[in-house]
Design a protein around this motif. Sequence first.
Motif, PDB file in Angstrom:
ATOM      1  N   PRO A 125     -14.484  56.828  53.413  1.00  0.00           N
ATOM      2  CA  PRO A 125     -15.127  58.130  53.649  1.00  0.00           C
ATOM      3  C   PRO A 125     -16.370  58.303  52.781  1.00  0.00           C
ATOM      4  O   PRO A 125     -16.369  57.951  51.608  1.00  0.00           O
ATOM      5  N   VAL A 163     -19.154  61.264  51.619  1.00  0.00           N
ATOM      6  CA  VAL A 163     -19.433  62.697  51.567  1.00  0.00           C
ATOM      7  C   VAL A 163     -20.818  62.914  50.980  1.00  0.00           C
ATOM      8  O   VAL A 163     -21.135  62.373  49.912  1.00  0.00           O
ATOM      9  N   ASP A 186     -22.664  68.501  52.270  1.00  0.00           N
ATOM     10  CA  ASP A 186     -21.602  68.724  53.261  1.00  0.00           C
ATOM     11  C   ASP A 186     -20.877  70.061  53.061  1.00  0.00           C
ATOM     12  O   ASP A 186     -20.634  70.782  54.041  1.00  0.00           O
ATOM     13  N   GLN A 233     -20.712  73.267  55.789  1.00  0.00           N
ATOM     14  CA  GLN A 233     -19.455  73.921  56.180  1.00  0.00           C
ATOM     15  C   GLN A 233     -19.508  75.417  55.886  1.00  0.00           C
ATOM     16  O   GLN A 233     -19.095  76.238  56.708  1.00  0.00           O
ATOM     17  N   TYR A 286     -14.000  71.097  48.193  1.00  0.00           N
ATOM     18  CA  TYR A 286     -14.243  70.351  49.431  1.00  0.00           C
ATOM     19  C   TYR A 286     -13.645  68.952  49.349  1.00  0.00           C
ATOM     20  O   TYR A 286     -12.961  68.491  50.277  1.00  0.00           O
ATOM     21  N   LEU A 287     -13.888  68.265  48.224  1.00  0.00           N
ATOM     22  CA  LEU A 287     -13.355  66.911  48.047  1.00  0.00           C
ATOM     23  C   LEU A 287     -11.836  66.926  47.918  1.00  0.00           C
ATOM     24  O   LEU A 287     -11.165  66.002  48.386  1.00  0.00           O
ATOM     25  N   LYS A 297      -9.767  68.836  49.457  1.00  0.00           N
ATOM     26  CA  LYS A 297      -9.204  68.923  50.807  1.00  0.00           C
ATOM     27  C   LYS A 297      -9.470  67.654  51.610  1.00  0.00           C
ATOM     28  O   LYS A 297      -8.570  67.116  52.263  1.00  0.00           O
ATOM     29  N   LYS A 298     -10.698  67.152  51.538  1.00  0.00           N
ATOM     30  CA  LYS A 298     -11.087  66.019  52.380  1.00  0.00           C
ATOM     31  C   LYS A 298     -10.406  64.731  51.933  1.00  0.00           C
ATOM     32  O   LYS A 298     -10.027  63.896  52.763  1.00  0.00           O
TER      33      LYS A 298
END
Length: 232
Positions: free
Chosen positions: A91, A93, A97, A101, A220-221, A223-224
């Motif tokens: 992944p 990011v 990002d 969002q 964000y990280l 969750k991702k």
Amino acid sequence: MMITIGCFHAHYSNIALIEEALAPYKVELVHYVDPGLDRLKHDADFTEAVTHEKVSQTLQWIAHCHADAILVTCTLFAAVLEQEASHVPVPVVGIDDPLLQEMQQNPGEYILAFTNPATIEGTMARVNLALQQDDEDEQRNGIEALETEAVLIPGTFELIMRGDKEGYLAAVSTGLQQIAEQYPDRTVVAAQLSMAPAAARVTADTGMAIYSPLASVAEYLEKKLSLVKVKC
């Protein structure tokens, strides 16, 4: 389980910001700093293809060096991720990002402030592409489309690139405050990670909220990438 994130920076000053933001998590951060593209951007023969090639090579190299994910903290690099990230086996990011969002979830009028003129076109292209479908949906439903505008704080980026962090902080803080005063009805965003300390300073000193990538990158990280927090 601890994961390894390879962090791709254009300047070493971003290292401490990311280290602090992700300190609560079980994560190993490995930093890769390459100021070369920024130094070449004003050359007569510099093209976007040069950026694509270098970013692609570096992303592949970081992934090869046992990274579980990659965080690209430079908006100049992040601007080409739509094309390059799909070829990387882990992944990837971009630092903007979370901003994309946030803007998708909270439509409105945004002012994106920059200090590096070379990042404006690519970042705004990413923003407009991400919001294009949302705008079309809103227009069909009779809702006014989201508006974004870029503003440059001139004569500042060279300060951070030559290591004058205090001068950069002061100049960007002044610039962000002026922009917030000029556009009181819009959401002002410090679009580059290097601007995050200045955004925080203006918010603390004046009460005017300035959004920055650092504000939500950790969440964000988390969750991702399913990051796990360190137990106290």
